[in-house]
Enzyme design. Structure first.
Site, PDB file in Angstrom:
ATOM      1  N   THR A 154       0.876  -1.153   0.000  1.00  0.00           N
ATOM      2  CA  THR A 154       0.000   0.000   0.000  1.00  0.00           C
ATOM      3  C   THR A 154       0.919   1.209   0.000  1.00  0.00           C
ATOM      4  OG1 THR A 154      -1.663  -1.193   1.291  1.00  0.00           O
ATOM      5  CG2 THR A 154      -1.804   1.179   1.347  1.00  0.00           C
ATOM      6  N   ARG A 182     -13.257  -8.330  -2.453  1.00  0.00           N
ATOM      7  CA  ARG A 182     -12.553  -8.173  -1.179  1.00  0.00           C
ATOM      8  C   ARG A 182     -12.333  -6.694  -0.888  1.00  0.00           C
ATOM      9  NH1 ARG A 182      -7.160  -6.792   0.056  1.00  0.00           N
ATOM     10  NH2 ARG A 182      -6.523  -7.465   2.141  1.00  0.00           N
ATOM     11  N   SER A 184     -10.125  -4.046   1.380  1.00  0.00           N
ATOM     12  CA  SER A 184      -8.916  -3.906   2.194  1.00  0.00           C
ATOM     13  C   SER A 184      -9.141  -2.870   3.291  1.00  0.00           C
ATOM     14  CB  SER A 184      -7.742  -3.464   1.321  1.00  0.00           C
ATOM     15  OG  SER A 184      -7.870  -2.092   1.007  1.00  0.00           O
ATOM     16  N   ASP A 185      -8.118  -2.633   4.066  1.00  0.00           N
ATOM     17  CA  ASP A 185      -8.200  -1.640   5.143  1.00  0.00           C
ATOM     18  C   ASP A 185      -8.047  -0.211   4.647  1.00  0.00           C
ATOM     19  OD1 ASP A 185      -5.033  -0.723   5.921  1.00  0.00           O
ATOM     20  OD2 ASP A 185      -5.298  -2.516   4.731  1.00  0.00           O
ATOM     21  N   THR A 203      -0.083   0.026   6.086  1.00  0.00           N
ATOM     22  CA  THR A 203       0.082  -0.944   5.016  1.00  0.00           C
ATOM     23  C   THR A 203       0.223  -2.317   5.658  1.00  0.00           C
ATOM     24  OG1 THR A 203       1.361  -1.566   3.050  1.00  0.00           O
ATOM     25  CG2 THR A 203       2.603  -0.749   4.936  1.00  0.00           C
ATOM     26  N   GLY A 204       0.041  -3.369   4.859  1.00  0.00           N
ATOM     27  CA  GLY A 204       0.161  -4.717   5.404  1.00  0.00           C
ATOM     28  C   GLY A 204      -1.000  -5.593   4.971  1.00  0.00           C
ATOM     29  N   VAL A 205      -1.340  -6.571   5.777  1.00  0.00           N
ATOM     30  CA  VAL A 205      -2.466  -7.455   5.482  1.00  0.00           C
ATOM     31  C   VAL A 205      -3.743  -6.780   5.986  1.00  0.00           C
ATOM     32  CG1 VAL A 205      -3.511  -9.703   5.916  1.00  0.00           C
ATOM     33  CG2 VAL A 205      -1.041  -9.528   5.566  1.00  0.00           C
TER      34      VAL A 205
END
Length: 280
Positions: A154, A182, A184-185, A203-205
């Protein structure tokens, strides 16, 4: 005036030293350009400007260079938040636009400020954002070969302007090969949040970040009197029970810059009031 940006994790793509150096150089170039822009613009305008530059660089997984989902399409998400007005705007799973963050910025003026899917794409077309393919050969090759090593990248920016106003902007091209639809955050307050006291971009999962409500928690804790370092530390400790994969950047109203990641491999660049720095 302060600014910090991030370009995701090195693991989102090729992790060789040449790529790492290229990303560091790109971040340093972008943060310098964004800081000079900040001299004559607001925090909100600069956050959009910085993330647009990140979206335009194919080294990063946002805008041009975004990941391809399991059905062969690219869907992107981005959001923007103003620490003074507390307005949040965003697009989720938008398709075929060059700069999702600019569409999110356009939505700031509307009552319905978060749009998803076809609605987000239709809004973009009706408001002057032409069709633009963000697919690059590298992403196409990865998709065709059905790589098992997926990206978790991200981009984002947190900005404090000369008037003491904070703003954040975050954009993502997804993790790659995800199920269509899906979310994302990046277009939620878990991944992108700011008020008058602090701003944070993640950023990340995405699923890990949403489970922890990471950005909102950090900002709330700073608002309640935690130092920015203590707020980051406590919130990241809460990722540990499920080995949450996340990295965050932030600036508080005092101009303190801080960053932290749970699985060190993230790259940041910032201006701390004295010099331009690439953080590792």
């Amino acid at each position: 005036m302060k600014i910090i940006i991030h370009g995701g994790f090195f693991s989102e793509s090729t992790t060789n030293q040449e790529t790492k150096i290229a990303k560091q150089n790109a971040l340093l170039r972008i943060v310098k350009e964004a800081y000079f822009y900040l001299n004559e613009h607001t925090a909100l305008e600069t956050a959009v400007f910085a993330v647009s530059l990140l979206e335009d660089d194919s080294l990063f997984n946002a805008g041009t260079g975004s990941q391809i989902q399991s059905d062969g399409k690219i869907r992107m998400s981005a959001s923007l938040m103003d620490g003074t007005t507390q307005k949040f705007s965003g697009v989720i799973n938008i398709e075929a636009v060059k700069n999702p963050i600019q569409v999110a910025a356009k939505l700031m003026a509307f009552e319905d400020r978060v749009l998803g899917g076809e609605g987000a794409t239709d809004f973009a077309r009706k408001n002057g954002f032409d069709f633009f393919s963000t697919e690059i050969p590298q992403r196409k090759a990865e998709f065709e070969e059905k790589l098992k090593s997926l990206g978790v990248g991200t981009v984002g920016a947190v900005v404090l302007d000369a008037n003491g106003k904070l703003a954040v902007a975050t954009s993502t091209g997804g993790k790659g090969f995800e199920l269509p639809g899906r979310i994302s955050d990046s277009a939620t307050v878990a991944g992108n949040y700011v008020n008058r006291h602090c701003g944070v971009s993640l950023t990340g999962v995405g699923e890990d970040i949403v489970s922890n409500a990471t950005a909102a928690k950090i900002v709330t804790r700073v608002t309640d009197g935690f130092s920015i370092e203590a707020a980051f530390t406590k919130t990241f400790q809460e990722l540990a029970p499920y080995d949450g994969f996340a990295g965050a950047i932030g600036i508080d109203s005092k101009g303190t810059i801080f960053h932290l990641d749970s699985h060190p491999s993230m790259v940041f660049a910032g201006f701390d009031g004295i010099e331009f720095i690439v953080f590792e």
